[in-house]
Design a protein around this motif. Structure first.
Motif, mmCIF file in Angstrom:
data_model
loop_
_atom_site.group_PDB
_atom_site.id
_atom_site.type_symbol
_atom_site.label_atom_id
_atom_site.label_comp_id
_atom_site.label_asym_id
_atom_site.label_seq_id
_atom_site.Cartn_x
_atom_site.Cartn_y
_atom_site.Cartn_z
ATOM 1 N N ALA A 70 0.804 -1.220 0.000
ATOM 2 C CA ALA A 70 0.000 0.000 0.000
ATOM 3 C C ALA A 70 0.839 1.272 0.000
ATOM 4 O O ALA A 70 1.975 1.293 0.474
ATOM 5 C CB ALA A 70 -0.919 -0.006 1.216
ATOM 6 N N ARG A 71 0.236 2.333 -0.486
ATOM 7 C CA ARG A 71 0.878 3.640 -0.533
ATOM 8 C C ARG A 71 1.226 4.137 0.873
ATOM 9 O O ARG A 71 2.251 4.789 1.078
ATOM 10 C CB ARG A 71 -0.058 4.635 -1.217
ATOM 11 C CG ARG A 71 0.539 5.990 -1.510
ATOM 12 C CD ARG A 71 -0.413 6.809 -2.368
ATOM 13 N NE ARG A 71 -0.773 6.088 -3.591
ATOM 14 C CZ ARG A 71 -1.710 6.484 -4.443
ATOM 15 N NH1 ARG A 71 -2.411 7.579 -4.198
ATOM 16 N NH2 ARG A 71 -1.970 5.787 -5.534
ATOM 17 N N GLY A 72 0.392 3.847 1.844
ATOM 18 C CA GLY A 72 0.630 4.319 3.203
ATOM 19 C C GLY A 72 1.570 3.443 4.009
ATOM 20 O O GLY A 72 1.855 3.742 5.174
ATOM 21 N N ALA A 199 -6.218 0.706 7.658
ATOM 22 C CA ALA A 199 -5.687 -0.109 6.556
ATOM 23 C C ALA A 199 -6.282 0.345 5.226
ATOM 24 O O ALA A 199 -5.581 0.467 4.212
ATOM 25 C CB ALA A 199 -5.987 -1.585 6.807
ATOM 26 N N LEU A 200 -7.580 0.616 5.222
ATOM 27 C CA LEU A 200 -8.224 1.106 4.005
ATOM 28 C C LEU A 200 -7.646 2.451 3.586
ATOM 29 O O LEU A 200 -7.397 2.706 2.402
ATOM 30 C CB LEU A 200 -9.733 1.254 4.236
ATOM 31 C CG LEU A 200 -10.512 -0.041 4.440
ATOM 32 C CD1 LEU A 200 -11.938 0.273 4.864
ATOM 33 C CD2 LEU A 200 -10.513 -0.872 3.168
ATOM 34 N N SER A 201 -7.427 3.317 4.574
ATOM 35 C CA SER A 201 -6.872 4.634 4.295
ATOM 36 C C SER A 201 -5.495 4.536 3.662
ATOM 37 O O SER A 201 -5.161 5.310 2.757
ATOM 38 C CB SER A 201 -6.790 5.443 5.589
ATOM 39 O OG SER A 201 -6.144 6.676 5.385
ATOM 40 N N GLU A 202 -4.684 3.581 4.110
ATOM 41 C CA GLU A 202 -3.337 3.432 3.554
ATOM 42 C C GLU A 202 -3.359 3.052 2.077
ATOM 43 O O GLU A 202 -2.442 3.383 1.331
ATOM 44 C CB GLU A 202 -2.551 2.387 4.352
ATOM 45 C CG GLU A 202 -2.146 2.868 5.732
ATOM 46 C CD GLU A 202 -1.182 1.924 6.418
ATOM 47 O OE1 GLU A 202 -0.450 1.203 5.720
ATOM 48 O OE2 GLU A 202 -1.167 1.907 7.664
ATOM 49 N N ILE A 203 -4.407 2.360 1.666
ATOM 50 C CA ILE A 203 -4.527 1.957 0.259
ATOM 51 C C ILE A 203 -5.200 3.047 -0.569
ATOM 52 O O ILE A 203 -4.882 3.246 -1.744
ATOM 53 C CB ILE A 203 -5.337 0.653 0.140
ATOM 54 C CG1 ILE A 203 -4.684 -0.452 0.956
ATOM 55 C CG2 ILE A 203 -5.469 0.217 -1.323
ATOM 56 C CD1 ILE A 203 -5.581 -1.655 1.164
ATOM 57 N N GLY A 204 -6.126 3.768 0.077
ATOM 58 C CA GLY A 204 -6.912 4.761 -0.641
ATOM 59 C C GLY A 204 -8.295 4.249 -0.970
ATOM 60 O O GLY A 204 -8.886 4.617 -1.982
ATOM 61 N N LEU A 205 -8.830 3.383 -0.094
ATOM 62 C CA LEU A 205 -10.166 2.833 -0.262
ATOM 63 C C LEU A 205 -11.104 3.438 0.770
ATOM 64 O O LEU A 205 -10.669 3.956 1.800
ATOM 65 C CB LEU A 205 -10.143 1.309 -0.112
ATOM 66 C CG LEU A 205 -9.247 0.547 -1.077
ATOM 67 C CD1 LEU A 205 -9.275 -0.942 -0.754
ATOM 68 C CD2 LEU A 205 -9.671 0.778 -2.524
ATOM 69 N N GLY A 206 -12.415 3.330 0.508
ATOM 70 C CA GLY A 206 -13.407 3.860 1.427
ATOM 71 C C GLY A 206 -14.197 2.762 2.113
ATOM 72 O O GLY A 206 -14.165 1.602 1.686
ATOM 73 N N PRO A 207 -14.940 3.096 3.166
ATOM 74 C CA PRO A 207 -15.704 2.094 3.925
ATOM 75 C C PRO A 207 -16.673 1.280 3.081
ATOM 76 O O PRO A 207 -16.883 0.091 3.333
ATOM 77 C CB PRO A 207 -16.448 2.938 4.967
ATOM 78 C CG PRO A 207 -15.635 4.169 5.114
ATOM 79 C CD PRO A 207 -15.057 4.440 3.760
ATOM 80 N N ARG A 208 -17.262 1.904 2.060
ATOM 81 C CA ARG A 208 -18.256 1.191 1.252
ATOM 82 C C ARG A 208 -17.623 0.229 0.255
ATOM 83 O O ARG A 208 -18.330 -0.518 -0.426
ATOM 84 C CB ARG A 208 -19.169 2.194 0.546
ATOM 85 C CG ARG A 208 -20.050 2.965 1.521
ATOM 86 C CD ARG A 208 -20.941 3.966 0.825
ATOM 87 N NE ARG A 208 -21.910 3.309 -0.045
ATOM 88 C CZ ARG A 208 -22.742 3.971 -0.846
ATOM 89 N NH1 ARG A 208 -22.718 5.292 -0.890
ATOM 90 N NH2 ARG A 208 -23.599 3.317 -1.603
ATOM 91 N N ASP A 209 -16.292 0.219 0.169
ATOM 92 C CA ASP A 209 -15.604 -0.762 -0.669
ATOM 93 C C ASP A 209 -15.553 -2.139 -0.007
ATOM 94 O O ASP A 209 -15.234 -3.131 -0.657
ATOM 95 C CB ASP A 209 -14.163 -0.321 -0.939
ATOM 96 C CG ASP A 209 -14.077 0.814 -1.942
ATOM 97 O OD1 ASP A 209 -14.871 0.822 -2.901
ATOM 98 O OD2 ASP A 209 -13.229 1.706 -1.753
#
Length: 338
Positions: A70-72, A199-209
């Motif tokens: 991940a980016r983060g 973890a989602l934030s580090e990738i760039g995903l949102g809760p609804r994913d």
């Protein structure tokens, strides 16, 4: 959008790698994304091979799964390259161009810091120092490292592409809820948030994913380094119980306590768990060793798991009964029929 996030519910070392490895094989996962940093080691055992991973996702056991960082995340680029070569993963690995890079200078800075070494019990692998540099906007990124040029890409876009096609994707978080910089036992924590949301934030995903969040617990609690550990038992008692373990990265002996329902409840709620995995059940209930069917699990183990399930209010979907990835009881169909 079949996305599953796997996170730890205690102080790390819960067996997240084993569960990710199992999912990679059982669900023929198309891609796995590792978040966190190289201060956390995940061990996976499959077909006689032992994978000790600090950078690559544990889904490496499935040769068809793409492996993303991940980016983060923060990685020491030499650790990453060593794993890519050791496990013959070139061609499968993509490191986000924005992934942060840990250097030897970061490691040295931490080793000179007596507060980290003596009070906190840090792994001293340079992660905290690198995180400081990232916040100050002076950290090198993967795109700045010539040796990584062939491996870099846009992991956020790649994951979106998988989800748009309906591919299965697993996110492998590191460490555990109670080591979160914000929600854990501060100051005895790691240098980042360790929740599913982070973890989602580090990738760039949102809760609804997200479709599922699996919180992983071990059948007992372990902790490396300093900080509170409710119910901690003496080393000699841990030896009698057969609960002695050592850290993958540092080799330090882990401190031990019985399963803690209060810690587990908070981790389940904070991560909005849709399911739970319990590993090392065979260590607490030796007759469970290698069992792969719920019906064949010893009665006392079944009773204990069902009581946990009732107290936590979330189904136990996976039960680990040995080191081998496939020594796992998968209860998803049974739970779906309820």
């Amino acid at each position: 959008m079949p996305l599953t996030v796997v996170v730890g519910g205690f102080f790390g070392d819960e067996g997240k790698g084993k569960i990710v490895g199992y999912l990679a094989l059982a669900d023929r996962v198309a891609a796995a994304v590792r978040t966190g940093a190289t201060n956390a080691g995940h061990t996976v055992v499959h077909d006689g091979n032992v994978y000790k991973l600090r950078a690559l996702p544990s889904a490496i056991v499935n040769p068809h799964t793409r492996l993303y960082i991940a980016r983060g995340a923060l990685v020491h680029y030499r650790v990453l390259l060593e794993e890519v070569e050791k496990y013959n993963a070139r061609g499968r690995v993509v490191v986000d161009a924005g992934t942060g890079i840990i250097t030897d200078e970061h490691v040295e800075r931490e080793r000179r810091d007596e507060h980290l070494a003596k009070r906190i019990g840090s792994t001293l692998t340079g992660v905290g120092a690198a995180m400081v540099d990232r916040v100050l906007r002076k950290l090198a990124l993967a795109r700045d490292i010539p040796e990584l040029r062939e491996l870099t890409g846009d992991v956020q876009e790649l994951v979106w592409s998988h989800l748009d096609k309906g591919d299965s994707v697993v996110v492998e978080a590191t460490q555990g809820y109670w080591l979160s910089l914000y929600h854990g036992t501060y100051p005895y924590v790691t240098s980042r948030d360790t929740t599913a949301s982070a973890a989602l934030s580090e990738i760039g995903l949102g809760p609804r994913d997200v479709d599922d969040v699996i919180v992983v617990f071990k059948a007992f609690v372990t902790r490396v380094g300093e900080g509170p550990l409710p119910g901690e038992i003496p080393p000699e008692e841990a030896e009698k119980l057969g609960w002695v373990e050592y850290g993958t990265v540092t080799g330090r002996r882990r401190r031990v306590a019985p399963f803690n329902i209060q810690l587990a409840k908070k981790a389940v709620r904070a991560n909005t768990a849709t399911g739970i995995a319990i590993t090392k059940v065979d260590v607490v209930f030796p007759e469970a060793k290698g069992v792969r069917e719920w019906e064949k699990l010893p009665k006392e183990a079944k009773k204990w798991i069902e009581e946990l399930e009732a107290e936590l209010g979330v189904p136990v979907l996976f039960v680990g009964t040995g080191e081998e990835v496939v020594d796992t009881i998968d209860r998803r169909r049974e739970v779906a029929r309820r």
